[in-house]
Design a protein around this motif. Structure first.
Motif, PDB file in Angstrom:
ATOM      1  N   THR A  46      -6.295   5.238  -6.152  1.00 46.02           N
ATOM      2  CA  THR A  46      -7.465   5.898  -5.579  1.00 46.02           C
ATOM      3  C   THR A  46      -7.120   7.350  -5.316  1.00 46.02           C
ATOM      4  O   THR A  46      -6.166   7.649  -4.592  1.00 46.02           O
ATOM      5  N   ASN A  56      -5.293   0.977 -10.364  1.00 44.42           N
ATOM      6  CA  ASN A  56      -4.821   0.649  -9.020  1.00 44.42           C
ATOM      7  C   ASN A  56      -4.651   1.884  -8.140  1.00 44.42           C
ATOM      8  O   ASN A  56      -4.105   1.787  -7.041  1.00 44.42           O
ATOM      9  N   HIS A  93      -2.818   5.199  -2.945  1.00 44.20           N
ATOM     10  CA  HIS A  93      -3.708   6.316  -2.642  1.00 44.20           C
ATOM     11  C   HIS A  93      -2.940   7.613  -2.876  1.00 44.20           C
ATOM     12  O   HIS A  93      -1.798   7.746  -2.439  1.00 44.20           O
ATOM     13  N   THR A  97      -2.083  -1.448  -3.833  1.00 37.18           N
ATOM     14  CA  THR A  97      -2.856  -0.245  -4.147  1.00 37.18           C
ATOM     15  C   THR A  97      -2.051   1.009  -3.865  1.00 37.18           C
ATOM     16  O   THR A  97      -1.084   0.997  -3.093  1.00 37.18           O
ATOM     17  N   CYS A 156       0.844  -1.193   0.000  1.00 40.63           N
ATOM     18  CA  CYS A 156       0.000   0.000   0.000  1.00 40.63           C
ATOM     19  C   CYS A 156       0.882   1.246   0.000  1.00 40.63           C
ATOM     20  O   CYS A 156       1.769   1.381   0.845  1.00 40.63           O
ATOM     21  N   ALA A 211       2.565   3.314  -9.736  1.00 38.52           N
ATOM     22  CA  ALA A 211       1.561   2.257  -9.892  1.00 38.52           C
ATOM     23  C   ALA A 211       1.972   1.232 -10.937  1.00 38.52           C
ATOM     24  O   ALA A 211       1.540   0.066 -10.864  1.00 38.52           O
TER      25      ALA A 211
END
Length: 213
Positions: free
Chosen positions: A109, A107, A83, A81, A57, A73
């Motif tokens: 956010t 992938n 963010h 993932t 993450c 990414a």
């Protein structure tokens, strides 16, 4: 770095993906301060670092046009993932279009809002890698919160830590310069982390949170 040397480096590293080339061009045409875009050389380094660290993450502070998020990414393993947080809501449509234009975007956010407020919404140890490239005046604050969010053995990458050489000038003439200097001094004196500065572009600091706190 001279233009000739930069051209040489670009010719001897992995090529810039076509979708990222388009985003870089659109960023420089449509946005103020387009030079803030990570670009080919730094983008390939970010991808390589993610490949080496293998985080599950990732958190990015400061999306801008989405270029650096897409670079990182690219190297995420299946199920991992990323963010990314951007404070400027006027960039949201531009960012989302850029993320949608690249395979790695699925992938990612995107969070629109204040970085510190957004960070407080995650639990301790939520991330393995945090990339800081937001408001330079708040770097020291981001750092403290990032250490809370980071797993032991995790990494922080901080951009712009040489700040166009202003960090070594006698006259500290801006709040952004002061913010970077404060951050650099804080990291340098922190026994909880290992650190190194890479003099690439505007300076890139690599920070590892020690396993034992």
């Amino acid at each position: 770095m001279t233009q000739d040397l930069e051209d040489y480096i670009e010719a001897h590293i992995d090529p810039e993906p076509e979708e990222l080339r388009r985003i870089d061009r659109a960023t420089n045409i449509r946005l103020l301060n387009g030079r803030m875009c990570s670009g080919h050389i730094q983008g390939r380094l970010l991808k390589m670092l993610v490949r080496m660290i293998r985080p599950r993450c990732v958190l990015e502070l400061g999306t801008f046009s989405g270029y650096s998020a897409l670079c990182m990414a690219e190297a995420l393993e299946p199920g991992a993932t990323l963010h990314t947080v951007e404070v400027d809501d006027e960039l949201e449509d531009f960012i989302r279009a850029n993320l949608a234009s690249a395979p790695a975007g699925e992938n990612i956010t995107l969070h629109i809002g204040d970085a510190m407020e957004t960070m407080r919404g995650w639990d301790d140890g939520a991330f393995d890698l945090i990339f800081i490239d937001a408001d330079k005046r708040a770097y020291a604050d981001y750092y403290g919160e990032a250490l809370r969010l980071l797993q032991p053995g995790g990494f922080i990458i901080a951009d712009n830590t040489l700040w166009d050489g202003h960090v070594v000038e006698g006259c500290r003439h801006s709040s952004q310069t002061e913010g970077i200097i404060r951050f650099n001094d804080l990291v340098a004196s922190d026994p909880r982390v290992e650190k190194a500065i890479v003099p690439l572009r505007d300076g890139l600091t690599l920070i590892r949170k020690r396993d034992q706190q």
